[in-house]
Design a protein around this motif. Structure first.
Motif, PDB file in Angstrom:
ATOM      1  N   ASN A 132       0.838  -1.191   0.000  1.00 55.45           N
ATOM      2  CA  ASN A 132       0.000   0.000   0.000  1.00 55.45           C
ATOM      3  C   ASN A 132       0.882   1.254   0.000  1.00 55.45           C
ATOM      4  O   ASN A 132       0.901   2.031   0.962  1.00 55.45           O
ATOM      5  CB  ASN A 132      -0.959   0.008   1.201  1.00 55.45           C
ATOM      6  CG  ASN A 132      -1.942  -1.141   1.151  1.00 55.45           C
ATOM      7  OD1 ASN A 132      -2.584  -1.374   0.141  1.00 55.45           O
ATOM      8  ND2 ASN A 132      -2.040  -1.879   2.250  1.00 55.45           N
ATOM      9  N   LYS A 184      -7.164   6.097  -0.929  1.00 57.03           N
ATOM     10  CA  LYS A 184      -6.389   5.162  -1.734  1.00 57.03           C
ATOM     11  C   LYS A 184      -6.986   5.190  -3.143  1.00 57.03           C
ATOM     12  O   LYS A 184      -7.734   4.309  -3.538  1.00 57.03           O
ATOM     13  CB  LYS A 184      -6.431   3.752  -1.132  1.00 57.03           C
ATOM     14  CG  LYS A 184      -5.508   2.749  -1.815  1.00 57.03           C
ATOM     15  CD  LYS A 184      -5.586   1.389  -1.139  1.00 57.03           C
ATOM     16  CE  LYS A 184      -4.769   0.349  -1.897  1.00 57.03           C
ATOM     17  NZ  LYS A 184      -4.892  -0.994  -1.290  1.00 57.03           N
ATOM     18  N   ASP A 216      -7.082 -11.632  -5.329  1.00 54.07           N
ATOM     19  CA  ASP A 216      -7.085 -10.358  -6.044  1.00 54.07           C
ATOM     20  C   ASP A 216      -7.440 -10.592  -7.513  1.00 54.07           C
ATOM     21  O   ASP A 216      -8.315  -9.922  -8.079  1.00 54.07           O
ATOM     22  CB  ASP A 216      -5.711  -9.700  -5.923  1.00 54.07           C
ATOM     23  CG  ASP A 216      -5.685  -8.256  -6.424  1.00 54.07           C
ATOM     24  OD1 ASP A 216      -6.732  -7.714  -6.787  1.00 54.07           O
ATOM     25  OD2 ASP A 216      -4.578  -7.673  -6.443  1.00 54.07           O
ATOM     26  N   HIS A 257     -13.324  -3.645  -5.323  1.00 51.47           N
ATOM     27  CA  HIS A 257     -12.148  -2.779  -5.269  1.00 51.47           C
ATOM     28  C   HIS A 257     -12.492  -1.394  -4.718  1.00 51.47           C
ATOM     29  O   HIS A 257     -11.722  -0.834  -3.928  1.00 51.47           O
ATOM     30  CB  HIS A 257     -11.486  -2.691  -6.646  1.00 51.47           C
ATOM     31  CG  HIS A 257     -10.549  -3.826  -6.905  1.00 51.47           C
ATOM     32  ND1 HIS A 257     -11.002  -5.086  -7.239  1.00 51.47           N
ATOM     33  CD2 HIS A 257      -9.201  -3.907  -6.835  1.00 51.47           C
ATOM     34  CE1 HIS A 257      -9.963  -5.890  -7.372  1.00 51.47           C
ATOM     35  NE2 HIS A 257      -8.860  -5.196  -7.138  1.00 51.47           N
ATOM     36  N   GLU A 260     -12.774  -1.993  -1.028  1.00 53.58           N
ATOM     37  CA  GLU A 260     -11.552  -2.423  -0.334  1.00 53.58           C
ATOM     38  C   GLU A 260     -10.569  -1.289  -0.149  1.00 53.58           C
ATOM     39  O   GLU A 260      -9.881  -1.239   0.872  1.00 53.58           O
ATOM     40  CB  GLU A 260     -10.868  -3.563  -1.099  1.00 53.58           C
ATOM     41  CG  GLU A 260      -9.770  -4.267  -0.294  1.00 53.58           C
ATOM     42  CD  GLU A 260      -8.503  -3.448  -0.099  1.00 53.58           C
ATOM     43  OE1 GLU A 260      -7.889  -3.549   0.995  1.00 53.58           O
ATOM     44  OE2 GLU A 260      -8.093  -2.715  -1.031  1.00 53.58           O
ATOM     45  N   HIS A 261     -10.479  -0.391  -1.097  1.00 52.08           N
ATOM     46  CA  HIS A 261      -9.483   0.681  -0.990  1.00 52.08           C
ATOM     47  C   HIS A 261      -9.612   1.468   0.319  1.00 52.08           C
ATOM     48  O   HIS A 261      -8.585   1.753   0.951  1.00 52.08           O
ATOM     49  CB  HIS A 261      -9.556   1.596  -2.211  1.00 52.08           C
ATOM     50  CG  HIS A 261      -8.933   0.993  -3.428  1.00 52.08           C
ATOM     51  ND1 HIS A 261      -8.492   1.738  -4.499  1.00 52.08           N
ATOM     52  CD2 HIS A 261      -8.649  -0.297  -3.750  1.00 52.08           C
ATOM     53  CE1 HIS A 261      -7.976   0.946  -5.425  1.00 52.08           C
ATOM     54  NE2 HIS A 261      -8.085  -0.300  -4.986  1.00 52.08           N
ATOM     55  N   SER A 318      -7.856  -0.728   3.264  1.00 50.83           N
ATOM     56  CA  SER A 318      -6.401  -0.730   3.384  1.00 50.83           C
ATOM     57  C   SER A 318      -5.811   0.671   3.405  1.00 50.83           C
ATOM     58  O   SER A 318      -4.622   0.835   3.691  1.00 50.83           O
ATOM     59  CB  SER A 318      -5.763  -1.571   2.274  1.00 50.83           C
ATOM     60  OG  SER A 318      -6.243  -1.221   0.995  1.00 50.83           O
ATOM     61  N   HIS A 372      -4.200  -6.301   0.553  1.00 45.99           N
ATOM     62  CA  HIS A 372      -5.264  -5.947  -0.386  1.00 45.99           C
ATOM     63  C   HIS A 372      -6.136  -7.159  -0.726  1.00 45.99           C
ATOM     64  O   HIS A 372      -7.368  -7.089  -0.682  1.00 45.99           O
ATOM     65  CB  HIS A 372      -4.624  -5.373  -1.646  1.00 45.99           C
ATOM     66  CG  HIS A 372      -5.570  -5.061  -2.759  1.00 45.99           C
ATOM     67  ND1 HIS A 372      -6.643  -4.202  -2.610  1.00 45.99           N
ATOM     68  CD2 HIS A 372      -5.599  -5.490  -4.047  1.00 45.99           C
ATOM     69  CE1 HIS A 372      -7.286  -4.109  -3.771  1.00 45.99           C
ATOM     70  NE2 HIS A 372      -6.684  -4.883  -4.653  1.00 45.99           N
TER      71      HIS A 372
END
Length: 399
Positions: A83, A173, A207, A276, A279-280, A283, A291
């Motif tokens: 990250n 992110k 992923d 996605h 998730e950003h 993290s 991730h």
């Protein structure tokens, strides 16, 4: 049966723009790449890596001789973390500018390659910095040439136009996507991946799985992304258990790497949406969170939400991990629980609360999904309405 759901009157763009050297021993192609770079005048480069994988995998043993043989001088930035942050990108860019770097060579997984793509842009825009780049304050159309030596079978970033870097003070992110950051050359050598720890082996494969679930069900999905998705899931279902049991099995690594590569091409074409975008923030708030693990925690809840809108596609592509789906909207719960069961078999059983999130964090995470630059665009690609209530429901289901 999903073919009937494709609107043949909507024009789709089919992308596959990076030259990837793929297979056991592909790392040896670095000598040819270095020779070409020297001939083109790219004789000063910055090498961007994490703190150890570039050596532990054996990649460095090929890179340095190739650069030296072809009289390419280099500076090495080795401070990229999982990250990666805009501060790391700016630090590497400063060193590259002072050195006079004309090209960028990344060695690592998604984090070093994405950081390197960012540096490549900023080398072409000396008046800009990484925060400006990731807050979408300008639109780059040029970048220094990029070489990517990939060390994981998950991100697909070695063959796409995406990069992700965090802005820590805002818990952002964001993702960027520009044609100028396709790597000119990439190397996918499964022999460099046999030392991946078992948890990382699972996370990076998840992923890739998420890439295709999203790319095959987005508003811009095409027959190309769906077929790539189907093959990706088949390969992961078959070879991930083998890689977890026998980490040095090159055949298993080869096909997981191929699955990751075509998954990257799939989402380069079909884009991403819920997992996605949601998730950003996870993290970004907790940079220590892998991730792929974050994606795995969200995936069953996302499948439950999108299955009624895309049952034909999901039934077909998920068949290797959730058999006997008929492709009808009422199977959403069955599909979601089947995905959760498969993830548990790969060792991914954590929920958001197990990762240290609290129930009161859901409101903040929901806000970040809509305020982080670029994520609302991803949400707009979802096959169902991505409003705050639905995003909140996915987080709550994954909690």
């Amino acid at each position: 049966m999903w073919e009937t759901k494709i609107n043949i009157n909507e024009v789709r763009e089919i992308r596959a723009k990076t030259t990837v050297y793929f297979g056991v021993g592909a790392i040896k192609k670095i000598d040819d790449i270095a020779r070409e770079f020297k001939e083109k005048g790219y004789d000063r480069i910055i090498v961007i890596t994490g703190k150890g994988a570039y050596k532990a995998t054996g990649a460095w043993e090929y890179i340095v001789p190739a650069l030296n043989k072809n009289q390419i001088t280099y500076i090495h930035y080795d401070q990229v973390t999982p990250n990666p942050t805009v501060d790391q990108v700016d630090e590497a860019t400063k060193q590259a500018r002072e050195f006079g770097a004309r090209a960028v060579l990344a060695i690592g997984g998604g984090s070093p390659i994405d950081a390197a793509k960012s540096v490549a842009v900023l080398l072409s825009y000396p008046d800009k910095n990484a925060r400006q780049l990731y807050q979408l304050e300008f639109t780059p159309v040029k970048a220094a040439p990029i070489i990517a030596i990939n060390l994981t079978h998950g991100t697909g970033t070695e063959a796409d136009r995406f990069a992700v870097v965090s802005i820590p003070e805002k818990a952002y992110k964001p993702a960027i996507a520009y044609d100028c950051i396709y790597p000119l050359y990439s190397i996918d050598d499964p022999a460099l991946m046999v030392k991946l720890p078992s948890d990382q082996t699972a996370y990076v494969s998840v992923d890739a799985l998420n890439h295709v679930v999203e790319a095959a069900t987005s508003k811009v999905a095409s027959p190309y992304t769906i077929i790539l998705a189907k093959e990706t899931v088949r390969l992961i279902a078959r070879y991930l258990p083998q890689a977890l049991s026998h980490p040095a099995d090159l055949t298993a690594r080869y096909y997981l790497l191929y699955a990751s590569l075509i998954a990257g091409i799939a989402f380069d074409n079909g884009l991403l949406h819920f997992t996605h975008a949601l998730e950003h923030p996870l993290s970004a708030v907790k940079p220590e969170l892998a991730h792929g693990l974050g994606l795995g925690m969200l995936l069953p809840a996302v499948v439950k939400q999108i299955y009624p809108a895309t049952p034909e596609v999901l039934a077909e592509i998920l068949e290797p991990i959730v058999p006997d789906l008929k492709g009808v909207p009422g199977e959403a719960e069955k599909a979601a629980s089947g995905v959760a069961k498969w993830l548990a078999g790969a060792g991914i059983t954590m929920k958001l609360k197990d990762a240290g999130f609290q129930a009161e964090d859901i409101a903040r995470l929901t806000d970040l999904a809509f305020t982080t630059p670029s994520l609302e665009l991803l949400l707009s690609m979802a096959p169902v309405t991505a409003d705050r209530e639905r995003v909140k429901a996915i987080y709550q289901d994954a909690f």
